[in-house]
Each structure stands twice: as structure tokens, then as C-alpha cells.
Design an enzyme around this catalytic site. Structure first.
Site, PDB file in Angstrom:
ATOM      1  N   GLY A 121     -13.815  -9.306  -8.537  1.00 14.18           N
ATOM      2  CA  GLY A 121     -14.003  -8.510  -9.745  1.00 14.18           C
ATOM      3  C   GLY A 121     -14.634  -7.173  -9.419  1.00 14.18           C
ATOM      4  O   GLY A 121     -14.526  -6.667  -8.301  1.00 14.18           O
ATOM      5  N   SER A 122     -15.321  -6.612 -10.380  1.00 14.25           N
ATOM      6  CA  SER A 122     -15.901  -5.274 -10.227  1.00 14.25           C
ATOM      7  C   SER A 122     -17.232  -5.322  -9.485  1.00 14.25           C
ATOM      8  O   SER A 122     -17.926  -6.345  -9.490  1.00 14.25           O
ATOM      9  CB  SER A 122     -16.125  -4.654 -11.607  1.00 14.25           C
ATOM     10  N   PRO A 123     -17.622  -4.208  -8.828  1.00 16.19           N
ATOM     11  CA  PRO A 123     -18.942  -4.155  -8.194  1.00 16.19           C
ATOM     12  C   PRO A 123     -20.076  -4.405  -9.181  1.00 16.19           C
ATOM     13  O   PRO A 123     -21.080  -5.032  -8.832  1.00 16.19           O
ATOM     14  CB  PRO A 123     -18.996  -2.732  -7.629  1.00 16.19           C
ATOM     15  N   GLU A 161     -15.249 -10.123  -3.519  1.00 15.59           N
ATOM     16  CA  GLU A 161     -14.102  -9.227  -3.374  1.00 15.59           C
ATOM     17  C   GLU A 161     -14.153  -8.250  -4.544  1.00 15.59           C
ATOM     18  O   GLU A 161     -13.840  -8.612  -5.680  1.00 15.59           O
ATOM     19  CB  GLU A 161     -12.796 -10.021  -3.383  1.00 15.59           C
ATOM     20  N   CYS A 172      -6.489  -4.201  -7.064  1.00 15.84           N
ATOM     21  CA  CYS A 172      -7.743  -3.754  -6.443  1.00 15.84           C
ATOM     22  C   CYS A 172      -7.522  -2.904  -5.200  1.00 15.84           C
ATOM     23  O   CYS A 172      -8.367  -2.071  -4.869  1.00 15.84           O
ATOM     24  CB  CYS A 172      -8.631  -4.954  -6.123  1.00 15.84           C
ATOM     25  N   VAL A 177     -20.192  -6.388 -11.880  1.00 17.79           N
ATOM     26  CA  VAL A 177     -20.377  -7.821 -12.098  1.00 17.79           C
ATOM     27  C   VAL A 177     -20.721  -8.516 -10.787  1.00 17.79           C
ATOM     28  O   VAL A 177     -21.464  -9.504 -10.766  1.00 17.79           O
ATOM     29  CB  VAL A 177     -19.120  -8.443 -12.736  1.00 17.79           C
ATOM     30  N   GLY A 178     -20.202  -7.994  -9.671  1.00 20.05           N
ATOM     31  CA  GLY A 178     -20.530  -8.566  -8.367  1.00 20.05           C
ATOM     32  C   GLY A 178     -22.023  -8.576  -8.103  1.00 20.05           C
ATOM     33  O   GLY A 178     -22.556  -9.518  -7.509  1.00 20.05           O
TER      34      GLY A 178
END
Length: 469
Positions: A193-195, A215, A249, A197-198
Site C-alpha cells: 500500500g502507500s507509505p 511494499e 505501484c 499507511v505503511g
């Protein structure tokens, strides 16, 4: 489809914790059997997969085959073929200091795994990461994105038909269900997902010191050298950028082209986009849609803001809010502060930035976070090597785009802001496994050289060891 209740999540979690020892000790043959059963079921469901992706994305059957089905089939076959070899203990070299020690690496499953997947490839991504976790011998909770309901329904049916819930279970939900899952103790969490939310996932994992694979995304550049077949490069970039309507991505996020190419490259994009999708891509059977209204509005605002600040649309730019449709769009002269240049675009908008000197392109790349992918188009290997040496990225592809993820012997993953850890093939198996170091001592203990009390003999032994190295 109804979301999984929190009480049901807890029930599944407890059953998997109880079962993880049994799954850990499953044989290679058993795990290969699970992978092959999954592959057979996917083969039999190809038409259903195509239908689900069309309902979620308006995605063409051929594009679904290429990006969702074929890649999964290749990955599962690769795992089934090589898993026995991956699972074998691996000898390491002997040491002169320890000639009586047999050293080897033993792969063991981490235990219970949580896989959180995104909406952009709602069939491919859940299944390939699930296959790695199965191969490594874990119990698995698979959390699917709430934004791809038709694909989710199909995956849930396939998994529930093939596996008991105390081995593999699909969880449906949104923020509340995901937050609840992250509050539980897992042995490994795999998040795509997105940085933004990461970072939340990483913070939650840190509370239990849980291993993670992240990822994430980033602004993946495509650098074009002066001496290339520009028509071929443009066609390549059109495919890589506009497959899945840019919601990939590792799609090229922006182009760095030499200034002397400006007129030619802009003419080629106009011509080749019409060749690819026709004069009105809205009617093209090969062009997907934006997943939902929220993503459409985000992209629309970025595009409108860019135009208001002087950006020039080279091709495309038409939108239809009712259909979540954004025409394949190529744009230039985008302000550096615009979201299209600061954030990952994740949609069918492709900015071109022009440079004069190679260092200018390198500095532009390095001014941003490290990307998930970097693409180089050049006939000069020295140019490609120079770009690679002076930049950093999760992966790099030279004279092509996006195919690096399909190579069975290459890892997939980012670096820093674009991700942590690696996936796919052997690397996915290793991510969901613990590589345990084993030193098997024969005849006499190595440590006997250092037993108490320390004497001059001990000192001589230390000097002898120093001479060995």
C-alpha cells in the site's frame, strides 16, 4: 459482501495460533500439493476472474490475463517446481578456526502471518503473496481491500473451498477491521500500500517486534538518454503507464527527457496514444477505469491544480466523473509544488520533465524519496551504469518497463520510503521464513580453547587464531 465481524476475526486468529505448529511441520509435498490445488482452481476460474476484474475496473479480458492471471500462474508454477530445493538445509563454508563445525541454514516458518493487500491488482497481489506464505508453512489471515468487492468475493470463495479457516482465512473490512487485526500479535505482517499507511503498519508491528514486509510506492522515474529509438520508447512507456489506467505501484510516474527531444517526444505521444486507444479512449475496450470516486477526485484535483499553475497538456485531459474515467494524459511544465510532482500519481497522468545535462536528471531523482522502480532507456551502457551508480531504487529496468517484477529469479521490493523487505519467488518464501543458523559441532567443543581459567596457553591460542585470519 458483509465485513468480517471483530469476534469472527478473533475466532479465526485463535484457531490459527493453535494450528500454526502443525502447519509449520508440513512436508514439502504437502505444501506443493496446496499450491497446485490453488493453481488448478485458478485455471478453472479464468472467466470468472475476468468478469470480476471488469466489474471492479472495467478491465479488459486480455489485460486481466496478462496482469492478474498469467503472472499468478507463473508464480505458482515456479514455487511448486523449486520449493523442495528452497526448503532443504543449506550448507555454509567451513572455517579454519572451526574445522569440526558443520554449519548450515535451516528454513522454518515464522508462524502466523497477516497479509494486507491493496485494491489496484485485487487478484494478483493477494494470491502471489499468499502462495509465498503457504510455501513457507504459515497459517495466514488474508485481509483484502474493501474497494474491490467482486474480486474479493471470488477470492473468498476459492480460498474457503480449498482451505480450512485455521490454515487460511479471508477477512473483509475497512479501517476498523484492519486496525483490529494490527492489534493482534502476528509472527509476520506483509503489507502492500502507500507509505503513509505503511508507517501505521510498521508502528503497530513494532509493539510486538513483529517481522514485516512493506511494499510501498513512490515516484518512479523513467530517464531517456539522447540516443534512443524514441518511437519504441514512447510505445513502451504508454503500455507501462496506462495499463490498469496507471494504477500500478511500479508504473513510470514521470519522464525525464532530454530537451532536444521535446518536439519529437510530444508528437509521438499524441500519435501513439491515438494508435493505442483510438481518438476517444472512453470507447476503447482495452482501457480501464479509476477504482472509485475518491481516487478520481484526487486525480482530478491534481490535474486541475497543475493546469491552473501553467501546466500544458500534450495529450488527453478529458474526464467523466460518472464513469470514474480519466483519459490517458501526458502533461508538461508542471509546477514542482503540485501534487503530480510531489506525490505518487497512481493514475493515468504522465508528466514530462526536460533536462539538459545528465547530472540535472540525477539531481532531480535524488531530490525525492527513493522510488520503488527506476527505468532507463539508453543504447549506451555507460549511461545506464552511471544513472544506477548515482541513484537508488527498489528495482531498475533498462530499455523496458515493469517487466522486472515478472522475472522469476529477481526479488521485488523497495527501499526506505518505497518499502522494506523483498517478495516473489524464492525471495517471497524467504520473507515468510526464518533462516535459522545452525552450527553442528563434531568431536570436541570449539569453546574448549577458551575455558576458564585463562592462562598463557589461552593467550597463545588467541595469537594462533589471529594468524589464521
Amino acid at each position: 459482501m458483509a465485513y468480517t465481524t471483530l469476534s469472527e476475526i478473533d475466532k479465526i486468529y485463535r484457531s490459527q495460533v493453535q494450528n500454526k505448529s502443525a502447519i509449520k511441520h508440513s512436508t514439502p509435498e504437502k505444501r506443493i500439493g496446496w499450491i497446485k490445488a490453488l493453481l488448478r482452481r485458478i485455471n478453472s476460474e479464468e472467466k470468472a476472474i475476468e468478469k470480476a476484474l471488469y466489474q471492479d475496473f472495467h478491465k479488459s479480458g486480455i489485460e486481466t490475463t496478462i496482469t492478474e492471471v498469467l503472472s499468478v500462474q507463473m508464480e505458482l508454477k515456479h514455487i511448486a517446481k523449486h520449493l523442495k530445493s528452497w526448503m532443504r538445509d543449506k550448507r555454509v563454508g567451513r572455517s579454519l578456526m572451526m574445522p569440526n563445525v558443520n554449519g548450515y541454514l535451516h528454513h522454518e516458518s515464522k508462524g502466523n502471518a497477516l497479509i494486507i493487500t491493496p485494491w489496484n491488482y485485487p487478484f494478483q497481489l493477494p494470491i502471489v503473496h499468499l502462495a509465498s506464505a503457504i510455501a513457507a508453512g504459515n497459517t495466514i489471515i488474508l485481509k483484502l481491500s474493501e474497494f474491490s468487492p467482486y474480486s474479493n468475493q471470488l477470492i473468498s470463495k476459492i480460498i474457503s473451498d480449498l482451505f480450512p479457516k485455521d490454515h487460511i482465512a479471508v477477512v473483509e473490512g475497512a479501517v476498523e477491521e484492519t486496525t483490529h487485526l494490527l492489534g493482534l500479535k502476528f509472527d509476520h505482517i506483509h503489507f502492500t500500500g502507500s507509505p503513509k499507511v505503511g508507517k501505521i503498519v510498521m508502528e503497530a508491528a513494532s509493539k510486538n517486534l513483529t517481522d514485516i514486509t512493506l511494499e510501498l510506492g513512490g515516484k518512479s522515474p523513467a530517464v531517456i538518454d539522447k540516443n534512443v529509438n524514441l518511437k519504441q520508447v514512447v510505445k513502451n512507456l504508454i503500455w507501462a503507464k496506462f495499463v490498469n489506467a496507471g494504477q500500478t505501484c511500479i508504473a513510470p510516474d514521470y519522464i525525464l527527457a532530454h530537451r532536444h527531444q521535446k518536439h519529437q517526444i510530444e508528437e509521438l505521444f499524441r500519435k501513439e496514444l491515438e494508435e493505442a486507444f483510438g481518438s476517444d479512449p472512453l470507447n476503447s475496450p482495452d482501457y480501464a477505469r479509476i477504482i472509485n470516486e475518491s481516487q478520481f477526485e484526487r486525480l482530478k484535483e491534481g490535474l486541475e491544480s497543475a493546469k491552473n499553475l501553467g501546466a500544458v497538456i500534450i495529450s488527453g485531459g478529458r474526464l467523466d466523473a460518472k464513469l470514474n474515467y480519466i483519459e490517458p494524459t501526458v502533461i508538461t511544465n508542471v509546477a514542482a509544488t503540485n501534487p503530480l510532482m510531489t506525490d505518487e500519481i497512481f493514475g493515468p497522468i504522465l508528466p514530462i520533465v526536460y533536462y539538459s545535462q545528465n547530472q540535472e536528471a540525477i539531481d532531480f531523482i535524488n531530490s525525492k524519496e527513493k522510488p520503488l522502480a527506476l527505468y532507463i532507456f539508453s543504447k549506451d551502457s555507460n549511461f545506464s551504469k552511471h544513472i544506477i551508480r548515482h541513484t537508488s531504487a527498489g528495482s531498475t529496468c533498462i530499455n523496458d518497463a515493469m517487466i522486472q517484477i515478472m522475472h522469476p529469479n529477481l526479488p521485488f521490493g523497495g527501499i526506505n520510503n518505497s518499502g522494506i523487505g523483498q517478495s516473489m519467488g524464492k525471495f517471497g518464501f524467504k520473507s515468510f521464513s526464518h533462516e535459522r543458523a545452525v552450527a553442528d559441532v563434531k568431536i570436541m567443543p570449539v569453546s574448549s580453547m577458551f575455558w576458564f581459567p585463562y592462562t598463557e596457553k589461552t593467550n597463545k591460542m588467541i595469537q594462533w587464531i589471529r594468524r589464521l585470519f
